[in-house]
Design a protein around this motif. Structure first.
Motif, PDB file in Angstrom:
ATOM      1  N   VAL A 112      91.135  79.576  65.162  1.00 31.28           N
ATOM      2  CA  VAL A 112      91.147  78.294  64.448  1.00 31.28           C
ATOM      3  C   VAL A 112      90.171  77.313  65.097  1.00 31.28           C
ATOM      4  O   VAL A 112      89.429  76.607  64.404  1.00 31.28           O
ATOM      5  CB  VAL A 112      92.575  77.706  64.415  1.00 31.28           C
ATOM      6  CG1 VAL A 112      92.564  76.311  63.782  1.00 31.28           C
ATOM      7  CG2 VAL A 112      93.510  78.622  63.636  1.00 31.28           C
ATOM      8  N   LEU A 113      90.149  77.279  66.428  1.00 30.26           N
ATOM      9  CA  LEU A 113      89.190  76.406  67.120  1.00 30.26           C
ATOM     10  C   LEU A 113      87.753  76.803  66.771  1.00 30.26           C
ATOM     11  O   LEU A 113      86.879  75.947  66.626  1.00 30.26           O
ATOM     12  CB  LEU A 113      89.400  76.479  68.630  1.00 30.26           C
ATOM     13  CG  LEU A 113      90.718  75.897  69.172  1.00 30.26           C
ATOM     14  CD1 LEU A 113      90.810  76.113  70.676  1.00 30.26           C
ATOM     15  CD2 LEU A 113      90.849  74.420  68.834  1.00 30.26           C
ATOM     16  N   GLY A 114      87.520  78.110  66.613  1.00 28.32           N
ATOM     17  CA  GLY A 114      86.194  78.590  66.239  1.00 28.32           C
ATOM     18  C   GLY A 114      85.800  78.148  64.843  1.00 28.32           C
ATOM     19  O   GLY A 114      84.653  77.752  64.599  1.00 28.32           O
ATOM     20  N   VAL A 115      86.751  78.205  63.907  1.00 28.32           N
ATOM     21  CA  VAL A 115      86.466  77.746  62.541  1.00 28.32           C
ATOM     22  C   VAL A 115      86.117  76.262  62.557  1.00 28.32           C
ATOM     23  O   VAL A 115      85.147  75.824  61.923  1.00 28.32           O
ATOM     24  CB  VAL A 115      87.674  78.001  61.611  1.00 28.32           C
ATOM     25  CG1 VAL A 115      87.410  77.430  60.219  1.00 28.32           C
ATOM     26  CG2 VAL A 115      87.970  79.493  61.513  1.00 28.32           C
ATOM     27  N   ILE A 116      86.893  75.481  63.304  1.00 28.48           N
ATOM     28  CA  ILE A 116      86.638  74.039  63.393  1.00 28.48           C
ATOM     29  C   ILE A 116      85.254  73.782  63.967  1.00 28.48           C
ATOM     30  O   ILE A 116      84.476  72.970  63.435  1.00 28.48           O
ATOM     31  CB  ILE A 116      87.720  73.358  64.249  1.00 28.48           C
ATOM     32  CG1 ILE A 116      89.088  73.490  63.581  1.00 28.48           C
ATOM     33  CG2 ILE A 116      87.384  71.891  64.479  1.00 28.48           C
ATOM     34  CD1 ILE A 116      90.257  73.079  64.464  1.00 28.48           C
TER      35      ILE A 116
END
Length: 312
Positions: free
Chosen positions: A169-173
């Protein structure tokens, strides 16, 4: 996973790699991240099941996906993941001798392949890195990718690390300009076999995890988009994510999923380098402030001691 679907995944991955070599693939696409992580997730589906509810196998919580036919090496990889997660939960180191005796057994010639594949799954699915802490005795430990331990949701619902999903999720953000819509996050999670409203064999109820638990833990910020009607929501990094990881670490995680290096994504890599420089400068400034305070305290203490001595 049915053989046909697995073949399609492999074919798709080969096409992606060929496009990368020709310079035609835009790294802004999230498809291969979801596809590659999904393939690893499929192969370790029963790992999550057997460690639910504090480590006991539950027949009431079957894997989301159907099992596929495995060869003996595949079975050993899954057994190795089981074994390493157990050692992680027990906070015990892992020795090569123990792995050979308890897991590998007659497949000693395939030790390195089994260890490599198991460590890759642990990284992609659980966010755990395998580190060799004693090269002479071949002693390993699993280390959470976050700087401080994040072992799961609050309340003791389970001890399987959720760091893999958090890093995703941090990567998508990060790759969506440091602010990702809820739809963009679910698009990637869906490709990993994680769906809103469907309990996952590792992550439990995913909506609760990413919109409540990780928000309360200050890893994620979940807010309504200003002026949206009907209301839409978006995700940002929370203060704890900024403190415990970095854009470079998240990019390294994404690069691992793509089986490449962070520099293969030049735009994100430059941003991550800038973030690393800013962090380094902030740490240097903090050290300078602490040193100045310590020096001031030492001088003040010396001055007080001198005045006290002069009274006599």
């Amino acid at each position: 996973m049915p053989r046909g679907q697995k073949s399609k995944l492999r074919a798709r991955e080969k096409r992606r790699q060929a496009q990368e070599e020709q310079g035609d693939l835009s790294p802004q696409e999230g498809t291969s991240m979801g596809t590659t992580a999904a393939a690893a997730s499929e192969e370790t589906s029963d790992v999550g099941t057997s460690f639910q509810e504090g480590g006991s196998r539950s027949s009431q919580n079957p894997p989301v996906t159907e099992p596929f036919r495995r060869g003996p090496i595949d079975e050993k990889v899954v057994m190795m993941v089981h074994y390493m997660l157990y050692k992680y939960e027990m906070k015990e180191p892992i020795s090569k001798g123990d792995m050979l005796r308890n897991v590998i057994q007659m497949y000693k010639n395939h030790f390195h392949e089994i260890l490599r594949r198991a460590s890759e799954y642990l990284e992609l699915i659980f966010g755990l890195d395998l580190k060799e802490v004693d090269p002479n005795r071949h002693i390993y430990v699993l280390v959470n990718k976050l700087e401080t331990t994040y072992d799961g949701m609050p309340g003791g619902e389970g001890s399987i690390p959720k760091t893999g999903l958090l890093m995703t999720v941090l990567g998508v953000i990060f790759t969506k300009g440091n602010c990702a819509s809820e739809a963009e996050v679910w698009e990637v999670l869906n490709m990993m076999g994680i769906y809103d409203g469907r309990r996952h064999f590792i992550y439990g109820e995913p909506r609760k995890l990413i919109t409540q638990d990780l928000v309360q833990e200050n890893y994620l910020e979940y807010r309504q988009v200003a002026g949206s009607d009907p209301p839409c929501y978006e995700f940002l990094w929370g203060p704890r994510a900024h403190a415990e990881t970095s854009k470079m670490k998240v990019l390294e995680f994404l690069a691992k999923i793509h089986d490449t290096t962070p520099s293969a994504f030049p735009v994100w890599y430059q941003e991550a380098l800038k973030d690393e420089e800013e962090r380094s400068q902030a740490r240097a400034a903090a050290r300078a402030r602490n040193a100045a305070r310590a020096d001031a305290r030492a001088k003040a203490k010396g001055s007080n001691s001198s005045r006290h001595f002069n009274k006599f």
